[in-house]
Design an enzyme around this catalytic site. Structure first.
Site, short mmCIF file in Angstrom:
data_model
loop_
_atom_site.label_atom_id
_atom_site.label_comp_id
_atom_site.label_asym_id
_atom_site.label_seq_id
_atom_site.Cartn_x
_atom_site.Cartn_y
_atom_site.Cartn_z
N TYR A 95 8.73 -22.15 36.91
CA TYR A 95 7.61 -21.25 36.63
C TYR A 95 6.85 -20.91 37.93
CZ TYR A 95 2.89 -19.83 35.49
OH TYR A 95 1.69 -19.17 35.49
N SER A 125 -0.43 -17.99 40.36
CA SER A 125 -0.78 -19.31 39.82
C SER A 125 -0.92 -20.35 40.92
CB SER A 125 0.35 -19.74 38.88
OG SER A 125 0.18 -21.09 38.50
N LYS A 161 6.45 -17.19 40.13
CA LYS A 161 5.19 -16.58 40.58
C LYS A 161 5.19 -16.38 42.10
CE LYS A 161 3.09 -16.04 36.66
NZ LYS A 161 2.64 -14.72 36.19
#
Ligand code: UDP
Length: 346
Positions: A154, A128, A158
């Site tokens: 988050y 991402s 990643k």
């Protein structure tokens, strides 16, 4: 190719299954159905008998994944299965680490030991642009060599998994079992496939375009702009919206072109940024409806402005977004959501 698609029943994963099947590949989709949907799995199964299988399992169930890899002799993994909301990750970081790291390691172990110890040949990871956080000055548009300092749990999940994959790929090379590893750092994925079969149906829905469409459809009384005081031209956050079918095309190209022993990261975004207000204007144009917008506070974890420098992916994978007009992207989302007022209805 013979491909395992994790998160295959989700928004992006289901589009990957469809494209791979249309290209003639064999596909096994695995999904916990926690946020994915059975309906697209049933539809793809009916449309491609004998070349598509769906397994209802979590990526953390390594034994079941290994059995699937062995049984179908799968050579390629496209790993979409993850939890992927910035705000939610701030509220429940450990759950994000469990899903996106701990369970993903179980998946990776299965990929390592399957096929009589040969392992899979290719691994393509959904990373991402959230791994970049707020890029330093001079790094927007964002190239792949931009320092990665995520602003949310988050984004950190990643980034950590990218590092795990790099270590794993080095280990495979040392063992003379070279892996072709690709990490695709998505910008904001939007829209639906143009045949109308697949769409975006999240519960809860938090993504800007579907939320704005729900407001235009009258399903929400209003919607919020999360932060109108950012240092951007109109005060709202800027993002790069890539059509889901273009995103999947990057995966197919990576599978075809990244060679064994290589570990590559590519950004996937069209190379143009739109502010939140510009997206809302697009939804108004496409829907022909106005809706109530509230200027709310900033959402924790949000980066200010992120859009891609597509030079590397264009050069190395020959990738070029086919849909670059934001109204066209929004139109595909609008059409699906109008045709499916209750989403997949499950
Ligand atoms: N956003 C917003 N209102 C919403 C949903 C999102 O203002 O109801 C903003 C959000 O703060 C971000 C941008 O829209 O700046 C894109 O958010 P989204 O959740 O779609 O994707 P993300 O960038 O978090 O992956």
């Amino acid at each position: 190719m013979r491909v395992l698609v994790t998160g295959g029943a989700g928004y992006i994963g289901s589009h990957a299954c469809q494209r791979l099947l249309n290209d003639g590949h064999t596909v096994v989709a695995i999904d916990s159905l926690y946020r994915g949907h059975r309906a697209p799995m049933d539809a793809l199964s009916a449309g491609h008998p004998g070349r598509f299988a769906f397994i209802h399992a979590d990526i953390g169930e390594g034994g079941r994944i290994r059995a699937a890899l062995d049984e179908h002799d799968l050579d390629t993994v496209m790993h979409f299965g993850a939890v992927a909301y910035v705000g939610e990750s701030v509220d429940d970081p450990l759950w994000y680490y469990r899903n996106n790291i701990a369970s993903a390691i179980a998946l990776l172990e299965a990929c390592d030991t399957c096929r009589d110890g040969r392992g899979v040949d290719r691994f393509i990871f959904s990373s991402s642009c959230a791994t970049y956080g707020d890029p330093p000055e001079g790094m927007i548009p964002v190239p792949e060599h931009c320092p990665q300092h995520p602003t949310s749990p988050y984004g950190r999940t990643k980034l950590h998994f990218e590092h795990i994959l790099l270590d794993y790929a080095a280990h495979r090379a040392n063992q003379d079992r070279p892996l072709a590893l690709t990490m695709l750092r998505y910008f904001n994925v939007a829209g639906s496939d143009r045949t109308g079969l697949l769409g975006e149906d999240h519960t809860p829905e938090t993504h800007l375009i579907p939320v704005a469409i729900q407001a235009a459809q009258g399903k929400r009384e209003s919607m919020s702009i999360f932060g109108a005081d950012y240092p951007t031209p109109d005060g709202t956050c800027v993002r790069d919206y890539v059509h889901v079918e273009d995103l999947i095309d990057a995966h197919v190209r990576a599978a075809e072109r990244v060679k064994p022993g290589r570990a590559e990261a590519f950004n996937v975004g069209i190379g143009k940024g739109y502010s939140v207000r510009e997206i809302l204007d697009s939804v108004r144009r496409v829907s022909g409806k106005d809706f109530r917008v509230i200027e709310a506070g900033r959402r924790a974890g949000d980066a200010i402005a992120l859009y891609n420098d597509p030079t590397k992916i264009q050069r190395d994978l020959g990738w070029q977004a086919q849909v670059t007009d934001i109204d066209e992207i929004v139109t595909t989302a609008w059409n699906w959501m109008q045709a499916h007022p209750d989403g997949y209805g499950d």
